[in-house]
Design a protein around this motif. Structure first.
Motif, PDB file in Angstrom:
ATOM      1  N   PHE A  38      48.313  31.296  41.197  1.00 17.11           N
ATOM      2  CA  PHE A  38      47.978  32.584  40.605  1.00 17.11           C
ATOM      3  C   PHE A  38      49.256  33.155  39.992  1.00 17.11           C
ATOM      4  O   PHE A  38      49.987  33.906  40.656  1.00 17.11           O
ATOM      5  N   PRO A  39      49.560  32.809  38.742  1.00 21.42           N
ATOM      6  CA  PRO A  39      50.823  33.246  38.134  1.00 21.42           C
ATOM      7  C   PRO A  39      51.013  34.762  38.084  1.00 21.42           C
ATOM      8  O   PRO A  39      52.147  35.228  38.061  1.00 21.42           O
ATOM      9  N   PHE A  40      49.943  35.533  38.073  1.00 18.89           N
ATOM     10  CA  PHE A  40      50.065  36.991  37.996  1.00 18.89           C
ATOM     11  C   PHE A  40      49.817  37.678  39.341  1.00 18.89           C
ATOM     12  O   PHE A  40      49.552  38.879  39.381  1.00 18.89           O
ATOM     13  N   ALA A  41      49.936  36.943  40.425  1.00 20.52           N
ATOM     14  CA  ALA A  41      49.688  37.522  41.747  1.00 20.52           C
ATOM     15  C   ALA A  41      50.699  38.624  42.064  1.00 20.52           C
ATOM     16  O   ALA A  41      51.897  38.453  41.837  1.00 20.52           O
ATOM     17  N   ASP A  99      30.560  48.556  46.320  1.00 14.00           N
ATOM     18  CA  ASP A  99      29.349  48.426  45.514  1.00 14.00           C
ATOM     19  C   ASP A  99      29.613  48.806  44.054  1.00 14.00           C
ATOM     20  O   ASP A  99      28.730  49.282  43.353  1.00 14.00           O
ATOM     21  N   SER A 100      30.856  48.582  43.619  1.00 15.06           N
ATOM     22  CA  SER A 100      31.200  48.879  42.228  1.00 15.06           C
ATOM     23  C   SER A 100      31.117  47.605  41.400  1.00 15.06           C
ATOM     24  O   SER A 100      31.206  46.485  41.929  1.00 15.06           O
ATOM     25  N   PRO A 101      30.935  47.752  40.101  1.00 14.09           N
ATOM     26  CA  PRO A 101      30.798  46.577  39.240  1.00 14.09           C
ATOM     27  C   PRO A 101      32.064  45.710  39.240  1.00 14.09           C
ATOM     28  O   PRO A 101      33.180  46.217  39.353  1.00 14.09           O
ATOM     29  N   PHE A 102      31.849  44.423  39.132  1.00 20.89           N
ATOM     30  CA  PHE A 102      32.931  43.452  38.994  1.00 20.89           C
ATOM     31  C   PHE A 102      32.722  42.781  37.642  1.00 20.89           C
ATOM     32  O   PHE A 102      31.653  42.226  37.382  1.00 20.89           O
ATOM     33  N   ASP A 103      33.723  42.874  36.790  1.00 19.37           N
ATOM     34  CA  ASP A 103      33.646  42.264  35.461  1.00 19.37           C
ATOM     35  C   ASP A 103      35.059  41.819  35.120  1.00 19.37           C
ATOM     36  O   ASP A 103      35.910  42.642  34.786  1.00 19.37           O
ATOM     37  N   MET A 104      35.318  40.539  35.240  1.00 19.53           N
ATOM     38  CA  MET A 104      36.672  40.015  35.125  1.00 19.53           C
ATOM     39  C   MET A 104      36.715  38.890  34.100  1.00 19.53           C
ATOM     40  O   MET A 104      35.824  38.040  34.080  1.00 19.53           O
ATOM     41  N   ASN A 125      43.663  39.035  36.205  1.00 15.12           N
ATOM     42  CA  ASN A 125      44.386  40.280  36.372  1.00 15.12           C
ATOM     43  C   ASN A 125      44.021  40.939  37.697  1.00 15.12           C
ATOM     44  O   ASN A 125      42.996  41.617  37.785  1.00 15.12           O
ATOM     45  N   PRO A 126      44.837  40.769  38.731  1.00  8.07           N
ATOM     46  CA  PRO A 126      44.502  41.373  40.029  1.00  8.07           C
ATOM     47  C   PRO A 126      44.505  42.902  39.987  1.00  8.07           C
ATOM     48  O   PRO A 126      43.868  43.533  40.817  1.00  8.07           O
ATOM     49  N   LEU A 127      45.174  43.493  39.022  1.00 13.63           N
ATOM     50  CA  LEU A 127      45.174  44.953  38.919  1.00 13.63           C
ATOM     51  C   LEU A 127      43.783  45.491  38.586  1.00 13.63           C
ATOM     52  O   LEU A 127      43.465  46.635  38.892  1.00 13.63           O
ATOM     53  N   ASP A 135      39.497  46.751  48.345  1.00  9.83           N
ATOM     54  CA  ASP A 135      40.500  46.049  49.135  1.00  9.83           C
ATOM     55  C   ASP A 135      40.204  44.563  49.185  1.00  9.83           C
ATOM     56  O   ASP A 135      40.192  43.947  50.239  1.00  9.83           O
ATOM     57  N   PHE A 136      39.934  43.995  48.044  1.00  6.13           N
ATOM     58  CA  PHE A 136      39.696  42.549  47.970  1.00  6.13           C
ATOM     59  C   PHE A 136      40.922  41.787  48.395  1.00  6.13           C
ATOM     60  O   PHE A 136      40.858  40.776  49.055  1.00  6.13           O
ATOM     61  N   ALA A 137      42.109  42.284  48.046  1.00  8.21           N
ATOM     62  CA  ALA A 137      43.355  41.571  48.327  1.00  8.21           C
ATOM     63  C   ALA A 137      43.562  41.381  49.812  1.00  8.21           C
ATOM     64  O   ALA A 137      43.939  40.299  50.261  1.00  8.21           O
ATOM     65  N   GLY A 138      43.340  42.413  50.578  1.00 10.15           N
ATOM     66  CA  GLY A 138      43.601  42.323  52.006  1.00 10.15           C
ATOM     67  C   GLY A 138      42.769  41.266  52.695  1.00 10.15           C
ATOM     68  O   GLY A 138      43.162  40.721  53.727  1.00 10.15           O
ATOM     69  N   ALA A 139      41.648  40.944  52.139  1.00 12.45           N
ATOM     70  CA  ALA A 139      40.759  39.970  52.758  1.00 12.45           C
ATOM     71  C   ALA A 139      41.236  38.549  52.587  1.00 12.45           C
ATOM     72  O   ALA A 139      40.865  37.674  53.346  1.00 12.45           O
TER      73      ALA A 139
END
Length: 141
Positions: A38-41, A99-104, A125-127, A135-139
């Motif tokens: 993940f180069p942009f982690a 429960d928010s939209p995810f569009d990546m 883009n993790p931002l 809190d997807f990152a913490g998981a």
């Protein structure tokens, strides 16, 4: 003898497994020594996972955090190296916790050998999911 899938076929198969929430099946597409980068982690996220087991540990709880509904725009580009593809795609769904939209949108550079992923550089883009309450990152740390 079975002919291994082409890199594009393997990639599309992997997307179907992710939509089915079949994370063990997706992990099985990886070479034992495959590398996911993940180069942009951000600093608190892993930038490189070495080996199928590390990929499995990282992805184990993915469906608990991102509920994927589809990949509406997938473009696979062949490179001069037959085993390597460049993928432009968009994933849509929802973030489970909020429960928010995810569009990546993603760009990935993927190398396949003997029908398995050996290298996968995921330029996303993790931002985009670091929104208040997400809190997807913490998981996945």
């Amino acid at each position: 003898m079975t002919v291994p899938m082409t890199p594009a076929e393997l990639y599309r198969h992997g997307l179907r497994l992710l939509l089915a929430k079949d994370i063990p099946g997706w992990v099985d597409l990886w070479d034992e020594d495959g590398v996911l980068e993940f180069p942009f982690a951000p600093p608190d996220w892993p930038g490189r996972l070495e080996g199928r087991q590390a990929v499995a540990a990282y992805m184990r709880h993915y469906p608990d955090h991102v509920d994927l509904h589809g990949f509406p725009d997938v473009k696979i580009h062949q490179t001069a190296a037959p085993e390597t593809i460049v993928v432009e795609m968009r994933g849509v769904g929802r973030l489970v916790e909020t429960d928010s939209p995810f569009d990546m949108t993603y760009i990935a550079v993927v190398t396949v050998k003997d029908g398995q992923f050996t290298s996968y550089r995921d330029y996303w883009n993790p931002l985009a999911i670091r929104q208040p309450g997400a809190d997807f990152a913490g998981a996945n740390r």
